[in-house]
Design a protein around this motif. Structure first.
Motif, PDB file in Angstrom:
ATOM      1  N   PRO A 149     -21.707  19.441  76.224  1.00 47.52           N
ATOM      2  CA  PRO A 149     -21.308  18.333  77.077  1.00 47.52           C
ATOM      3  C   PRO A 149     -20.795  17.653  77.258  1.00 47.52           C
ATOM      4  CG  PRO A 149     -23.260  18.590  75.543  1.00 47.52           C
ATOM      5  CD  PRO A 149     -22.502  18.516  74.615  1.00 47.52           C
ATOM      6  N   VAL A 150     -19.838  16.652  76.769  1.00 48.53           N
ATOM      7  CA  VAL A 150     -18.716  16.098  76.973  1.00 48.53           C
ATOM      8  C   VAL A 150     -17.580  16.903  77.829  1.00 48.53           C
ATOM      9  CG1 VAL A 150     -17.139  13.726  76.304  1.00 48.53           C
ATOM     10  CG2 VAL A 150     -19.879  14.620  75.834  1.00 48.53           C
ATOM     11  N   LEU A 151     -17.080  17.663  77.223  1.00 47.07           N
ATOM     12  CA  LEU A 151     -16.704  18.055  77.344  1.00 47.07           C
ATOM     13  C   LEU A 151     -16.159  19.074  78.865  1.00 47.07           C
ATOM     14  CD1 LEU A 151     -13.647  20.280  76.844  1.00 47.07           C
ATOM     15  CD2 LEU A 151     -14.745  21.481  76.018  1.00 47.07           C
ATOM     16  N   TYR A 152     -17.850  19.663  78.848  1.00 52.55           N
ATOM     17  CA  TYR A 152     -17.833  20.345  80.266  1.00 52.55           C
ATOM     18  C   TYR A 152     -18.565  19.421  81.554  1.00 52.55           C
ATOM     19  CZ  TYR A 152     -17.545  24.674  78.045  1.00 52.55           C
ATOM     20  OH  TYR A 152     -16.573  26.154  77.275  1.00 52.55           O
ATOM     21  N   VAL A 180     -23.387  28.280  97.341  1.00 52.65           N
ATOM     22  CA  VAL A 180     -22.954  28.368  95.930  1.00 52.65           C
ATOM     23  C   VAL A 180     -22.552  27.615  95.349  1.00 52.65           C
ATOM     24  CG1 VAL A 180     -21.273  30.324  94.776  1.00 52.65           C
ATOM     25  CG2 VAL A 180     -21.803  30.643  96.687  1.00 52.65           C
ATOM     26  N   GLU A 181     -23.433  27.237  93.937  1.00 51.94           N
ATOM     27  CA  GLU A 181     -23.020  25.863  93.459  1.00 51.94           C
ATOM     28  C   GLU A 181     -21.392  26.616  92.763  1.00 51.94           C
ATOM     29  OE1 GLU A 181     -26.932  24.109  91.881  1.00 51.94           O
ATOM     30  OE2 GLU A 181     -27.029  26.264  91.855  1.00 51.94           O
ATOM     31  N   VAL A 182     -20.626  25.269  92.022  1.00 54.48           N
ATOM     32  CA  VAL A 182     -19.697  24.958  91.417  1.00 54.48           C
ATOM     33  C   VAL A 182     -20.119  24.078  90.267  1.00 54.48           C
ATOM     34  CG1 VAL A 182     -17.457  25.094  90.948  1.00 54.48           C
ATOM     35  CG2 VAL A 182     -18.559  25.364  93.100  1.00 54.48           C
ATOM     36  N   LYS A 183     -20.312  25.136  88.874  1.00 61.11           N
ATOM     37  CA  LYS A 183     -21.047  24.812  87.875  1.00 61.11           C
ATOM     38  C   LYS A 183     -20.604  25.208  86.302  1.00 61.11           C
ATOM     39  CE  LYS A 183     -25.671  26.657  88.345  1.00 61.11           C
ATOM     40  NZ  LYS A 183     -27.494  26.144  88.574  1.00 61.11           N
ATOM     41  N   GLY A 218     -26.755  35.908  93.254  1.00 60.04           N
ATOM     42  CA  GLY A 218     -28.034  34.672  92.555  1.00 60.04           C
ATOM     43  C   GLY A 218     -26.588  34.088  91.539  1.00 60.04           C
ATOM     44  N   PHE A 219     -25.377  34.161  91.522  1.00 62.40           N
ATOM     45  CA  PHE A 219     -24.255  34.105  90.410  1.00 62.40           C
ATOM     46  C   PHE A 219     -24.109  32.990  91.168  1.00 62.40           C
ATOM     47  CE2 PHE A 219     -23.580  38.455  89.897  1.00 62.40           C
ATOM     48  CZ  PHE A 219     -24.450  38.992  89.351  1.00 62.40           C
ATOM     49  N   HIS A 220     -23.490  31.878  90.763  1.00 63.75           N
ATOM     50  CA  HIS A 220     -22.336  30.423  90.658  1.00 63.75           C
ATOM     51  C   HIS A 220     -21.275  30.734  90.376  1.00 63.75           C
ATOM     52  CE1 HIS A 220     -23.366  29.806  86.688  1.00 63.75           C
ATOM     53  NE2 HIS A 220     -22.122  29.536  85.967  1.00 63.75           N
ATOM     54  N   LEU A 221     -20.495  29.655  90.709  1.00 62.24           N
ATOM     55  CA  LEU A 221     -18.885  29.579  90.526  1.00 62.24           C
ATOM     56  C   LEU A 221     -18.688  28.560  89.189  1.00 62.24           C
ATOM     57  CD1 LEU A 221     -16.292  31.041  91.670  1.00 62.24           C
ATOM     58  CD2 LEU A 221     -16.078  29.006  93.009  1.00 62.24           C
ATOM     59  N   ASP A 222     -17.599  29.380  88.438  1.00 58.45           N
ATOM     60  CA  ASP A 222     -17.485  28.631  87.482  1.00 58.45           C
ATOM     61  C   ASP A 222     -16.041  28.177  87.518  1.00 58.45           C
ATOM     62  OD1 ASP A 222     -16.219  27.741  84.300  1.00 58.45           O
ATOM     63  OD2 ASP A 222     -17.968  28.467  83.711  1.00 58.45           O
ATOM     64  N   PRO A 223     -16.118  26.463  87.557  1.00 55.78           N
ATOM     65  CA  PRO A 223     -15.047  25.515  87.610  1.00 55.78           C
ATOM     66  C   PRO A 223     -13.689  25.651  86.496  1.00 55.78           C
ATOM     67  CG  PRO A 223     -16.110  23.737  86.701  1.00 55.78           C
ATOM     68  CD  PRO A 223     -17.143  25.568  87.383  1.00 55.78           C
ATOM     69  N   LEU A 224     -13.919  26.779  86.033  1.00 56.76           N
ATOM     70  CA  LEU A 224     -12.535  27.075  84.963  1.00 56.76           C
ATOM     71  C   LEU A 224     -12.132  28.179  85.666  1.00 56.76           C
ATOM     72  CD1 LEU A 224     -13.938  26.094  81.111  1.00 56.76           C
ATOM     73  CD2 LEU A 224     -12.766  24.725  82.697  1.00 56.76           C
ATOM     74  N   VAL A 225     -12.643  29.006  86.309  1.00 55.44           N
ATOM     75  CA  VAL A 225     -11.901  30.332  86.438  1.00 55.44           C
ATOM     76  C   VAL A 225     -11.952  29.879  88.454  1.00 55.44           C
ATOM     77  CG1 VAL A 225     -13.792  32.110  84.675  1.00 55.44           C
ATOM     78  CG2 VAL A 225     -14.857  31.062  87.111  1.00 55.44           C
ATOM     79  N   ILE A 226     -11.795  28.739  88.968  1.00 56.97           N
ATOM     80  CA  ILE A 226     -11.222  29.347  90.111  1.00 56.97           C
ATOM     81  C   ILE A 226      -9.727  29.624  90.551  1.00 56.97           C
ATOM     82  CG2 ILE A 226     -10.656  27.117  92.249  1.00 56.97           C
ATOM     83  CD1 ILE A 226     -12.873  25.656  91.483  1.00 56.97           C
TER      84      ILE A 226
END
Length: 760
Positions: A181-184, A8-11, A241-249
């Protein structure tokens, strides 16, 4: 599933944050390649020792401008600065009219050329103000990215590398940078820290469980349940086919904690059965599984239903979180409700404790306080205070803002370098956040009509009256300046052409000898569609709503109707955020309403009583009003990142109450004494609730140390929700049962509680 979970990608994918069916987003998608998208990066170069008309400063601007062309995913036609070909000046003389870059391809040589550059900047309102600060000490470089081709981590690292290289040989020069782009990129930069906090929270869970339970099975079996749920859910995410967003860990940690919570309840009940004289571990495990099956299943279905309704909000990221979260919660049925009792059946009955520290008397004292309050006159004080708190917090909760509640980004702390950079750029320039409103003509050339251009001018002046709008730019700003140059710079001639043909000639003069994309910021190649770009000093929810309301007020006014064109809302970062906020506002109400409906249906079906549905809404409503009022007080806005926590919080607000109430019902099968049933439920199920709440609140509290403010805020909200839920389960709901005697709990003459057979 473990293998799939490891893939799983974290992005973060910005397009996943946008409601694709919203008209603003459609406008942004249609015109972003022409007028600029929502991934704009703004770099400010400031001379701390004087004006920017210094060779070292201009060299830094030139190096950054050239360096940005090498950044991954950059749109090279959308890089604009003093050192680019995009910023031009028009000169008229007896020899003719020419349009050429203001400072390209070479830097000024000598004082004379530097003075000419300074004069050219001061004489060009499209440069002086928008790209050079009014005090002449700072200048901007803006660059846009091609949507769908941007890797935030890679782009962030390349941009910061460019900046660091320029800083090495530039004493007295400060460089600041902002943009999505800088924020994320900063969010991904803190990903290692986020993972460390995640594992630190897990370690704290182990320590607290070991401290409280004093047994190995009470410490590690809950972690096995949580780990299996996490592996299954992440594996399912990869399959979908989903990824994991670091903001919702933090949300991921919370759902894992729910698995741990259910397992802790089972283990606590198992220990009680062993203490009560169960002959074997298998017998105690079977009893704990049977007694807690109904409240556990009810809690799981209620939580899953509350998370699933989030998918109705038409934002891809929320849909993905909803689907992953639903699978995650349902996996608890296997990992906790089935696996934990099976593993407990192999555990040898406790003969000694792992360590000598015994905090059981402290827990018993807390339970004793609960029992004392519930069964005495103090219960009426508790219920009265509950009503007062509900009314006051419900009233104050209306102050909750939809969208960002503070200037800068709410994702990072106010003292972060990103928010400091944003504050400084917005102080010296018109604003780093942009929104474009499209003026769409009926045919080619419509944009050159005097009526259309004059309407654009009037619209800009109207919008600039809003304090948060620092300025605006459009084709209607360019043509008067060209006309003025043709009249030897006389300001009296700085006005639009009288006819469409004259405006066509002025446009031709401006773009003569230009490169592809030079006019993209203002109009397309056929002069059919143009943009009015507004610069905002912040993107708070109230700022955006005010701006959108003002745009609609102007566009819908009868006196502003155009024959040959129409206004279309809205693109750029502020435009898409306006779409998100509108969807969130509707989605918040819808998600809460549907989550409450799910809760009512689950409770009504389980207890075969509508009263049960209303009864279990009490802790949920109290949790919501208190949490919303806290968010309003703390300046935490309701946005795309906090909405999943709100929906999940509805399930959290009632889970503990299920265990307490079901414990009361269970005891009433053996005795008709309601007070005795409440006391026994508090001493058994109540202890499990207390252990679980203390464990989770302490571990969630570690997120407050995160450099990502959003994670810290979400951790605090979850801790608050858990605290209210535990307090409601231990104090408020037993008091309500004692005072009002709901039939589905205590029964009545028509529906008595069945008494268990003797010896069973």
């Amino acid at each position: 599933m473990g293998y799939m979970a490891s893939k799983v990608e974290v992005k973060t994918i910005f397009s996943d944050l946008l409601p694709k069916t919203h008209p603003y987003v459609k406008v942004n998608q249609q015109f972003k390649s022409t007028f600029g998208g929502s991934n704009l990066v703004t770099i400010m170069v400031e001379n701390q020792k004087g004006e920017i008309f210094d060779l070292k400063v201009l060299e830094a601007v030139q190096k950054l401008t050239v360096g940005m062309q090498q950044v991954n995913g950059i749109d090279t036609y959308q890089i604009i600065s003093l050192a680019s070909k995009k910023i031009k000046e028009i000169r008229a003389s007896t020899e003719g009219v020419e349009s050429k870059p203001i400072m390209w391809p070479r830097l000024p040589e000598g004082p004379e050329q530097m003075a000419k550059l300074r004069a050219a900047v001061l004489n060009n309102p499209l440069v002086y103000g928008p790209y050079v600060s009014l005090d002449l000490k700072a200048t901007l470089i803006t660059a846009d990215f091609r949507d769908g081709e941007i890797d935030y981590t890679k782009a962030f690292n390349e941009i910061m590398t460019q900046i660091e290289e320029v800083k090495k040989g530039a004493d007295g020069i400060s460089i600041r940078v902002v943009g999505e782009p800088v924020l994320y990129g900063w969010v991904n930069f803190y990903l290692d820290e986020t993972i460390r906090i995640f594992f630190a929270a897990i370690c704290s869970l182990i320590i607290i469980l070991l401290l409280i339970t004093r047994t190995w099975h009470g410490t590690f079996l809950p972690l096995i349940a949580g780990s299996i749920s996490a592996v299954w859910a992440l594996g399912a995410a990869k399959i979908m086919g989903f990824h994991l967003d670091p903001l919702v860990i933090v949300v991921a940690f919370l759902i894992t904690a729910q698995a741990i919570s259910n397992s802790v309840q089972l283990i606590s009940r198992y220990d009680d059965e062993i203490a009560a004289g169960a002959k074997t571990s298998k017998e105690a495990a079977v009893a704990s599984a049977e007694n807690l099956f109904k409240p556990s299943m009810l809690a799981i279905f209620a939580d899953a239903g509350c998370v699933l309704v989030v998918a109705l909000t038409p934002i891809p990221m929320l849909e993905k979180i909803s689907y992953i979260g639903t699978v995650w919660i349902f996996s608890i049925i296997i990992s906790a409700l089935i696996l934990t009792p099976v593993l407990l059946s192999f555990v040898k009955p406790r003969t000694h404790f792992v360590h000598p520290i015994n905090i059981r008397p402290v827990l018993d004292s807390v339970i004793g306080i609960c029992a004392g309050i519930v069964t005495t006159g103090a219960r009426f004080v508790v219920l009265g205070l509950t009503v007062v708190v509900f009314i006051v917090s419900g009233w104050y909760a209306f102050n909750l803002k939809v969208g960002d509640a503070n200037p800068g980004s709410p994702i990072l702390w106010p003292d972060s370098s990103y928010n400091k950079d944003a504050s400084e750029i917005n102080r010296q320039f018109q604003g780093s956040d942009r929104m474009f409103v499209v003026v769409s003509g009926n045919q080619n050339g419509s944009l050159r009509e005097p009526e259309v251009l004059q309407s654009m001018t009037n619209f800009q002046r109207y919008m600039e009256a809003q304090p948060e709008v620092g300025g605006s730019v459009s084709l209607a700003d360019i043509l008067p300046q060209v006309r003025r140059v043709l009249r030897e710079g006389n300001p009296m001639y700085a006005e639009l052409g009288a006819t469409s043909d004259e405006n066509s000639e002025l446009t031709y003069i401006f773009v003569a000898g230009s490169d592809p994309g030079d006019m993209d910021r203002y109009a397309d190649a056929f002069a059919k569609n143009g943009a009015v770009t507004l610069f905002f000093r912040d993107h708070q929810g109230e700022t955006i709503r005010t701006a959108i309301a003002r745009v609609q007020e102007y566009v819908n006014a009868p006196e502003n109707q155009l024959k040959n064109a129409k206004y279309m809302l809205a693109g750029g970062l502020v435009g898409v955020l306006a779409a998100v906020n509108e969807v969130i506002l509707a989605g918040q109400i819808e998600a809460i309403a549907l989550a409450l409906l799910v809760l009512v249906v689950c409770c009504t079906f389980t207890y075969r009583s509508m009263v049960a549905g209303v009864f279990f809404m009490i802790p949920v409503m109290l949790s919501n009003t208190i949490t919303f009022s806290y968010m309003a007080w703390a300046g935490i806005g309701m946005n795309i990142n906090t909405l999943p926590v709100v929906a999940l919080g509805i399930g959290l607000g009632v889970d503990y109450t299920f265990y307490i109430v079901d414990g009361i019902r269970e005891e009433l099968h053996h005795s008709s004494n309601v007070e005795a049933a409440i006391l026994k439920s508090l001493r058994s199920s109540g202890r499990g609730v207390l252990v679980t709440a203390l464990t989770l609140i302490a571990s969630v509290g570690l997120w407050s140390f995160s450099s990502v403010r959003l994670q810290a805020d979400m951790g605090l909200l979850i801790a608050l929700w858990l605290s209210i839920s535990a307090f409601s389960a231990l104090f408020i709901m037993p008091a309500i049962v004692y005072v009002f005697r709901p039939v589905f709990v205590v029964g009545d003459k028509e529906h008595p509680i069945e008494q268990a057979a003797v010896g069973v």
